[in-house]
Scaffold this active site. Structure first.
Site, PDB file in Angstrom:
ATOM      1  N   LYS A   1       0.640   2.247  -8.509  1.00  0.00           N
ATOM      2  CA  LYS A   1      -0.374   1.578  -7.692  1.00  0.00           C
ATOM      3  C   LYS A   1      -1.794   1.965  -8.108  1.00  0.00           C
ATOM      4  O   LYS A   1      -2.730   1.237  -7.832  1.00  0.00           O
ATOM      5  CB  LYS A   1      -0.116   1.850  -6.218  1.00  0.00           C
ATOM      6  CG  LYS A   1       1.208   1.207  -5.800  1.00  0.00           C
ATOM      7  CD  LYS A   1       1.424   1.177  -4.330  1.00  0.00           C
ATOM      8  CE  LYS A   1       2.644   0.341  -3.973  1.00  0.00           C
ATOM      9  NZ  LYS A   1       3.921   1.019  -4.271  1.00  0.00           N
TER      10      LYS A   1
HETATM   11  C1  LIG Z   1       5.106   0.404  -4.222  1.00  0.00           C
HETATM   12  C2  LIG Z   1       6.175   1.000  -5.025  1.00  0.00           C
HETATM   13  C3  LIG Z   1       7.272   0.239  -5.456  1.00  0.00           C
HETATM   14  C4  LIG Z   1       7.460  -1.203  -5.061  1.00  0.00           C
HETATM   15  O1  LIG Z   1       6.451  -2.034  -5.583  1.00  0.00           O
HETATM   16  P1  LIG Z   1       6.214  -3.483  -4.978  1.00  0.00           P
HETATM   17  O2  LIG Z   1       5.025  -4.014  -5.687  1.00  0.00           O
HETATM   18  O3  LIG Z   1       5.982  -3.292  -3.511  1.00  0.00           O
HETATM   19  O4  LIG Z   1       7.452  -4.274  -5.234  1.00  0.00           O
HETATM   20  C5  LIG Z   1       8.194   0.848  -6.283  1.00  0.00           C
HETATM   21  N1  LIG Z   1       8.070   2.149  -6.631  1.00  0.00           N
HETATM   22  C6  LIG Z   1       7.041   2.900  -6.237  1.00  0.00           C
HETATM   23  C7  LIG Z   1       6.976   4.324  -6.658  1.00  0.00           C
HETATM   24  C8  LIG Z   1       6.054   2.365  -5.426  1.00  0.00           C
HETATM   25  O5  LIG Z   1       5.031   3.117  -5.039  1.00  0.00           O
END
Ligand SMILES: *Cc1c(COP(=O)(O)O)cnc(C)c1O
Length: 462
Positions: A112
């Site tokens: 993210k």
């Molecule tokens: C947010 C997240 C996901 C899922 O991602 P999306 O975009 O919500 O599908 C998977 N793994 C980790 C470590 C995350 O932080």
């Protein structure tokens, strides 16, 4: 470049307004009116460029005149300067035709950061120009919140409030949210699960008088600018394996469908992607929906991959918009049905559209642990539980086409699950080794819209 809502009844906006708004006023999500294509030659020319140069070329057509060329280049450079790896998104080989895309070298050790660090720069530049302030409110199952706080802390024109489910995030995730000392950072522990937090945020956006009073802005995965930033590493990894001349497939550990939707946009721009594999944990609504056509909620079961513990996958609405022939009223209708009855049946035509691009698989808790243990033994690669879900599902979709699985977090972000699987506790990188010694600051709130809104009103800086 203009942006339209998936429900067809909100104002058409430019990039800047789309980014600052987040959720559309008709309850929908913004999408570009047209996805700008890249030619084979343009994709081929990405090879050998730095991550930042690739990011500039890929994202530029989406930005319109919100930023000029030099300014946008500078914002990208600042966004990724704090990453702990010069490649930003390095690719590793796991097996003869299986590759791992490491997306956890940012400041909070999860993918993210790719979107959030850029959004922080974009918001700051846009707000500094207009002299306005915004209040950022987001819901998190752990990683979004820490990434948002890290991206916005200390910024003059922004207050940031992050709602997380009390007791349901890992200690590292919690401390990343509760230990920053900046006065504009507010961590809120809400009684409930992630969907409770997400529903509160949605309700705040739909409370137009509150929304306008505090100038609410959203940075959850519904924010288009986040999806856009994530498109880049689908290109960078595919190009390093021979795209556009050789197609690739991707497996993406999925919760809110944001990351994999970025892969879908890359494909729509012309990147040769054979299959996009949706990998879910035991909260498998997306796997069930793609398998059976029934999108039916089923309660959240807490798992060892908590960032994917959701039952309503908000970005799925974006791909439904295309699957329903970009008919906003049809999307509004199924979303109303979902809200009223907890589910809906995807039409046959829409399901065929989805299955052309996507396939899916599910990984149980035991399979997740076993995959962490096996990969550590076979390859010396320590996976976080989310990445392990991806690797497990990818392994049943391998073919002659190279498979790239997205590693979404650093193993040290989920040390309990990793230690249980391997017997070894993964260490935090040096730069955050003192995380457990810093004092925490957090407000606990009930699942009550009025209480949350009144807390926010009282806490924002004048
Ligand atoms: C947010 C997240 C996901 C899922 O991602 P999306 O975009 O919500 O599908 C998977 N793994 C980790 C470590 C995350 O932080």
């Amino acid at each position: 470049m203009q942006y339209i809502s998936t429900r067809g009844a909100a104002p058409v906006l430019n990039f800047e307004a789309t980014m600052l708004t987040g959720l559309a006023r008709d309850g929908g999500l913004y999408l570009p009116e047209h996805v700008p294509p890249m030619t084979q030659a343009e994709i081929a020319a990405l090879a050998g460029l730095s991550y930042e140069e690739q990011a500039y070329v890929i994202m530029r057509p989406f930005i319109g005149d919100t930023f000029d060329d030099d300014e946008f280049r500078g914002l990208i450079a600042r966004a990724y300067a704090g990453f702990g790896h010069p490649a930003r998104a390095p690719l590793k080989q796991l097996a003869s035709n299986h590759f791992l895309l490491e997306l956890f070298h940012g400041p909070t050790l999860a993918f993210k950061d790719f979107a959030m660090q850029l959004i922080g720069q974009l918001f700051q530049a846009a707000l500094a120009r207009s002299g306005e302030r915004v209040t950022i409110v987001g819901a998190t199952s752990g990683d979004t919140g820490s990434a948002a706080i890290e991206a916005f802390r200390g910024l003059e024109n922004v207050d940031v409030f992050i709602l997380y489910p009390h007791g349901r995030v890992s200690e590292v995730q919690r401390r990343q949210m509760t230990t920053p000392e900046d006065a504009n950072v507010h961590a809120l522990a809400v009684d409930g699960d992630f969907d409770t937090c997400q529903a509160l945020v949605k309700d705040m956006f739909n409370d137009f008088s509150f929304r306008d009073e505090v100038r609410l802005a959203g940075v959850n995965s519904i924010n288009w600018a986040r999806v856009l930033a994530q498109v880049v590493y689908f290109f960078s990894s595919a190009v390093s394996l021979g795209a556009p001349y050789r197609p690739v497939s991707f497996t993406v550990p999925t919760g809110n469908f944001g990351d994999i939707f970025a892969g879908y946009i890359a494909r729509a721009m012309g990147l040769p992607v054979e299959k996009l594999v949706v990998a879910t944990n035991q909260n498998d609504i997306l796997h069930r929906a793609l398998s059976s056509g029934g999108y039916v909620t089923d309660g959240v079961k807490p798992s060892i991959s908590p960032s994917m513990d959701i039952q309503v996958s908000s970005n799925f609405e974006r791909v439904l918009f295309d699957a329903y022939g970009r008919d906003g009223s049809a999307v509004a209708q199924v979303m109303d049905e979902l809200k009223a009855s907890g589910g809906f049946q995807i039409s046959q035509g829409a399901l065929e559209y989805l299955r052309e691009a996507f396939t899916s698989g599910r990984c149980s808790e035991d399979e997740t642990s076993a995959t962490i243990a096996r990969l550590a033994a076979q390859t010396a690669e320590t996976l976080c539980p989310h990445s392990a879900v991806g690797v497990h599902v990818a392994e049943s979709h391998l073919s002659a086409t190279p498979m790239i699985t997205l590693a979404t977090a650093h193993p040290a972000k989920f040390p309990d699950a990793v230690e249980a699987a391997t017997g070894t506790r993964p260490a935090l990188p040096e730069r955050m080794a003192d995380l457990f010694d810093r004092p925490e600051r957090v407000t606990r709130l009930p699942n009550d819209l009025a209480a949350v809104e009144s807390h926010i009103r009282g806490a924002i800086r004048a």
